[in-house]
Design an enzyme around this catalytic site. Structure first.
Site, PDB file in Angstrom:
ATOM      1  N   HIS A 259       0.854  -1.192   0.000  1.00 13.02           N
ATOM      2  CA  HIS A 259       0.000   0.000   0.000  1.00 13.02           C
ATOM      3  C   HIS A 259       0.883   1.232   0.000  1.00 13.02           C
ATOM      4  O   HIS A 259       1.947   1.231   0.627  1.00 13.02           O
ATOM      5  CB  HIS A 259      -0.910   0.008   1.243  1.00 13.02           C
ATOM      6  CG  HIS A 259      -2.091   0.901   1.082  1.00 13.02           C
ATOM      7  ND1 HIS A 259      -2.026   2.257   1.302  1.00 13.02           N
ATOM      8  CD2 HIS A 259      -3.355   0.628   0.694  1.00 13.02           C
ATOM      9  CE1 HIS A 259      -3.221   2.774   1.064  1.00 13.02           C
ATOM     10  NE2 HIS A 259      -4.043   1.810   0.683  1.00 13.02           N
ATOM     11  N   ASP A 310      -8.149  -5.094  -0.324  1.00 11.72           N
ATOM     12  CA  ASP A 310      -8.593  -5.973  -1.412  1.00 11.72           C
ATOM     13  C   ASP A 310      -8.344  -7.454  -1.140  1.00 11.72           C
ATOM     14  O   ASP A 310      -8.855  -8.296  -1.882  1.00 11.72           O
ATOM     15  CB  ASP A 310      -7.896  -5.578  -2.727  1.00 11.72           C
ATOM     16  CG  ASP A 310      -8.482  -4.305  -3.313  1.00 11.72           C
ATOM     17  OD1 ASP A 310      -9.711  -4.125  -3.213  1.00 11.72           O
ATOM     18  OD2 ASP A 310      -7.722  -3.497  -3.858  1.00 11.72           O
TER      19      ASP A 310
HETATM   20  C1  LIG Z   1      -7.919  -0.329  -2.778  1.00 13.91           C
HETATM   21  C2  LIG Z   1      -6.493  -0.280  -3.134  1.00 13.91           C
HETATM   22  O1  LIG Z   1      -6.163   0.353  -4.101  1.00 13.91           O
HETATM   23  S1  LIG Z   1      -5.427  -1.087  -2.150  1.00 13.91           S
HETATM   24  C3  LIG Z   1      -4.127  -1.586  -3.271  1.00 13.91           C
HETATM   25  C4  LIG Z   1      -4.611  -2.661  -4.194  1.00 13.91           C
HETATM   26  N1  LIG Z   1      -3.538  -3.120  -5.093  1.00 13.91           N
HETATM   27  C5  LIG Z   1      -2.893  -4.287  -4.927  1.00 13.91           C
HETATM   28  O2  LIG Z   1      -3.146  -5.061  -4.015  1.00 13.91           O
HETATM   29  C6  LIG Z   1      -1.873  -4.613  -5.977  1.00 13.91           C
HETATM   30  C7  LIG Z   1      -0.580  -5.123  -5.370  1.00 13.91           C
HETATM   31  N2  LIG Z   1       0.128  -4.043  -4.693  1.00 13.91           N
HETATM   32  C8  LIG Z   1       0.870  -3.148  -5.401  1.00 13.91           C
HETATM   33  O3  LIG Z   1       1.017  -3.225  -6.617  1.00 13.91           O
HETATM   34  C9  LIG Z   1       1.519  -2.003  -4.639  1.00 13.91           C
HETATM   35  O4  LIG Z   1       1.782  -2.373  -3.323  1.00 13.91           O
HETATM   36  C10 LIG Z   1       0.651  -0.719  -4.669  1.00 13.91           C
HETATM   37  C11 LIG Z   1       0.306  -0.332  -6.103  1.00 13.91           C
HETATM   38  C12 LIG Z   1      -0.636  -0.923  -3.888  1.00 13.91           C
HETATM   39  C13 LIG Z   1       1.414   0.415  -3.988  1.00 13.91           C
HETATM   40  O5  LIG Z   1       2.451   0.722  -4.835  1.00 13.91           O
HETATM   41  P1  LIG Z   1       3.683   1.667  -4.493  1.00 13.91           P
HETATM   42  O6  LIG Z   1       3.421   2.506  -3.305  1.00 13.91           O
HETATM   43  O7  LIG Z   1       4.030   2.366  -5.757  1.00 13.91           O
HETATM   44  O8  LIG Z   1       4.796   0.656  -4.088  1.00 13.91           O
HETATM   45  P2  LIG Z   1       5.762  -0.122  -5.086  1.00 13.91           P
HETATM   46  O9  LIG Z   1       4.965  -0.855  -6.118  1.00 13.91           O
HETATM   47  O10 LIG Z   1       6.799   0.837  -5.576  1.00 13.91           O
HETATM   48  O11 LIG Z   1       6.374  -1.167  -4.092  1.00 13.91           O
HETATM   49  C14 LIG Z   1       7.505  -0.935  -3.245  1.00 13.91           C
HETATM   50  C15 LIG Z   1       8.276  -2.242  -3.136  1.00 13.91           C
HETATM   51  O12 LIG Z   1       7.454  -3.249  -2.554  1.00 13.91           O
HETATM   52  C16 LIG Z   1       7.225  -4.303  -3.489  1.00 13.91           C
HETATM   53  N3  LIG Z   1       5.797  -4.619  -3.471  1.00 13.91           N
HETATM   54  C17 LIG Z   1       4.781  -3.763  -3.269  1.00 13.91           C
HETATM   55  N4  LIG Z   1       3.624  -4.403  -3.327  1.00 13.91           N
HETATM   56  C18 LIG Z   1       3.915  -5.695  -3.569  1.00 13.91           C
HETATM   57  C19 LIG Z   1       3.134  -6.837  -3.745  1.00 13.91           C
HETATM   58  N5  LIG Z   1       1.817  -6.759  -3.662  1.00 13.91           N
HETATM   59  N6  LIG Z   1       3.750  -8.003  -3.978  1.00 13.91           N
HETATM   60  C20 LIG Z   1       5.091  -8.084  -4.058  1.00 13.91           C
HETATM   61  N7  LIG Z   1       5.888  -7.019  -3.897  1.00 13.91           N
HETATM   62  C21 LIG Z   1       5.318  -5.847  -3.665  1.00 13.91           C
HETATM   63  C22 LIG Z   1       7.580  -3.740  -4.852  1.00 13.91           C
HETATM   64  O13 LIG Z   1       7.952  -4.727  -5.772  1.00 13.91           O
HETATM   65  C23 LIG Z   1       8.698  -2.804  -4.486  1.00 13.91           C
HETATM   66  O14 LIG Z   1       9.860  -3.571  -4.268  1.00 13.91           O
HETATM   67  P3  LIG Z   1      11.314  -3.049  -4.739  1.00 13.91           P
HETATM   68  O15 LIG Z   1      11.519  -1.763  -3.975  1.00 13.91           O
HETATM   69  O16 LIG Z   1      12.203  -4.169  -4.365  1.00 13.91           O
HETATM   70  O17 LIG Z   1      11.184  -2.824  -6.211  1.00 13.91           O
HETATM   71  O1  LIG Z   2      -5.683   4.643  -0.631  1.00 17.66           O
HETATM   72  C1  LIG Z   2      -5.277   3.987  -1.602  1.00 17.66           C
HETATM   73  O2  LIG Z   2      -4.268   4.302  -2.267  1.00 17.66           O
HETATM   74  C2  LIG Z   2      -5.983   2.770  -2.019  1.00 17.66           C
HETATM   75  C3  LIG Z   2      -6.978   2.286  -1.040  1.00 17.66           C
HETATM   76  O3  LIG Z   2      -6.666   1.633  -0.074  1.00 17.66           O
HETATM   77  C4  LIG Z   2      -8.367   2.678  -1.240  1.00 17.66           C
HETATM   78  O4  LIG Z   2      -8.676   3.416  -2.181  1.00 17.66           O
HETATM   79  O5  LIG Z   2      -9.216   2.261  -0.435  1.00 17.66           O
END
Ligand SMILES: CC(=O)SCCNC(=O)CCNC(=O)[C@H](O)C(C)(C)COP(=O)(O)OP(=O)(O)OC[C@H]1O[C@@H](n2cnc3c(N)ncnc32)[C@H](O)[C@@H]1OP(=O)(O)O
Ligand SMILES: O=C([O-])CC(=O)C(=O)O
Length: 374
Positions: A259, A310
């Site tokens: 997140h 999620d």
């Molecule tokens: C309602 C919502 O929107 S809640 C979020 C729903 N989305 C997901 O569950 C998708 C999976 N999660 C992700 O893609 C990310 O964690 C996000 C998009 C939610 C947040 O992204 P960001 O803040 O940009 O973090 P970012 O993707 O740069 O991750 C930072 C590090 O953690 C790792 N990481 C983050 N999330 C995950 C994951 N779900 N699985 C594996 N590794 C992860 C990344 O690979 C990265 O590693 P690195 O620094 O070695 O390259």
């Molecule tokens: O806040 C965010 O980036 C994503 C999230 O958890 C939501 O929209 O509920």
């Protein structure tokens, strides 16, 4: 001059009085009220009223709000006709985005951007979105849409419109709690999209259409569907370890984890986890809950990633018998409460949202005539 931040990480782009997130300690408040208290005692209707009007309604206000939501559940026949024309392969989020956009000219106050008109439009939209999703689910299965109930609460009515049968009150309450938990979350991507659209002084329906398109992606609201697809692909709890170790070794993103704001577990996930556990016990189907538990143990011991909203919503909706591609639309049905509240907030103190980009391309490239190009 300005600071550059990929993904706008760490940039404060708006002030809000709607929700407060403490990412370090895993706390979420709506209008100052703890999400845990709301999930336990409130309803989606009451929470929506709280988000829009800034405080909890009294008895009379609550009843009047609930009635207005009920009275606005029907969508114009033209919208049902539009759904009938869409290709059956249209994604449910695509249907919702299209229908919400198409609702704008049918709104009796279309063209009026005052706060009063926008609150009325929000009631109509929030009341209509479950009807659209349920109608599509029926139409794509060759069934006629179910006329909304004039008595059931918002969550129960949605389940009723999917099947035509009055839902088990316990299932309806679980969905109601899910709707409360998803209703707002600071400046998440879809809310930001809504606010950007509103900041141009475009209208509410346009802002919500932008938000629906943004929520759909798998890095945001679309992750709940991907979590369920992963659970189905793994298939059983004794296959989790092998699958997860392979996925983590291949540095795959595990949906439902990570997140931008939470460093601790998302407080909504704790609620959803207990709902998943409760449903596993009451239905006797433990598989999805036990698999989720094992996945979380592995992901969190191998990588310190917080679990997000999620993750456990997937086993909850699946155990309720909801089709997978309705999971993100259910998120939208709830989040419209927050999106609309943010649109009012944006209009109330508007300034065009227009960040800058840092140009990294070439300059002064000579123009070659067509026949001079290699
Ligand atoms: C309602 C919502 O929107 S809640 C979020 C729903 N989305 C997901 O569950 C998708 C999976 N999660 C992700 O893609 C990310 O964690 C996000 C998009 C939610 C947040 O992204 P960001 O803040 O940009 O973090 P970012 O993707 O740069 O991750 C930072 C590090 O953690 C790792 N990481 C983050 N999330 C995950 C994951 N779900 N699985 C594996 N590794 C992860 C990344 O690979 C990265 O590693 P690195 O620094 O070695 O390259
Ligand atoms: O806040 C965010 O980036 C994503 C999230 O958890 C939501 O929209 O509920």
């Amino acid at each position: 001059m300005t600071q550059s931040s990929k993904g706008l990480e760490g940039i404060i782009a708006a002030q809000t009085g709607i929700s407060y997130i403490d990412g370090e300690h895993g706390r979420l408040l709506y209008r100052g009220l703890d999400i845990n208290v709301l999930a336990e005692h409130s309803t989606f209707e009451e929470t929506t009223s709280l988000l829009w009007y800034g405080k909890l309604p009294n008895h009379k206000q609550y009843e009047s709000f609930r009635r207005k939501m009920i009275e606005n559940r029907l969508v114009p026949n033209e919208i049902i006709a539009l759904l009938l024309l869409l290709p059956k392969k249209t994604t449910v989020m695509g249907v919702l985005r299209t229908a919400v956009s198409a609702l704008a000219p049918f709104d009796p106050e279309t063209g009026d951007n005052s706060l009063d008109a926008n609150v009325n439009k929000s009631i109509r939209l929030t009341a209509a979105m479950p009807t659209i999703v349920a109608a599509w689910e029926r139409i794509r299965n060759g069934l006629w849409p179910v006329t909304p109930s004039t008595e059931l609460d918002h969550a129960a009515n949605f389940l009723y419109m999917l099947t035509g049968k009055e839902p088990d009150p316990a299932a309806a309450r679980v969905l109601d709690q899910c709707l409360i938990l998803h209703a707002d979350h600071g400046l998440n991507a879809s809310t930001f999209a809504a606010r950007i659209t509103a900041s141009t002084l475009s209208n509410l329906h346009s802002a919500i259409t932008s938000a629906i398109g943004t929520l759909r992606g798998p890095l945001h609201g679309g992750a709940n569907e991907q979590v369920m697809r992963m659970l189905l692909e793994i298939g059983d709890v004794d296959r989790v370890d092998h699958y997860m170790r392979g996925a983590l070794a291949a540095r795959k993103k595990i949906m439902g984890f990570g997140h931008r704001v939470y460093k601790a577990d998302d407080p909504r996930a704790a609620w959803l986890r207990s709902l998943a556990e409760e449903l596993a016990e009451t239905t006797g189907n433990q598989r999805w809950y036990l698999m989720s538990e094992r996945i979380r143990e592995i992901v969190q011991s191998e990588r310190s990633l917080p679990v997000n909203v999620d993750f456990y919503s997937a086993p909850v909706y699946y155990t309720l018998g909801i089709p997978i591609d309705l999971f993100t639309p259910i998120f939208a049905i709830s989040r419209v409460a927050g999106w609309t509240a943010h649109v009012y907030e944006q209009y109330a103190d508007n300034r065009l949202i227009r960040p800058e980009s840092e140009y990294v391309g070439p300059v002064d490239v000579p123009y070659l005539l067509l026949d001079q190009r290699p």
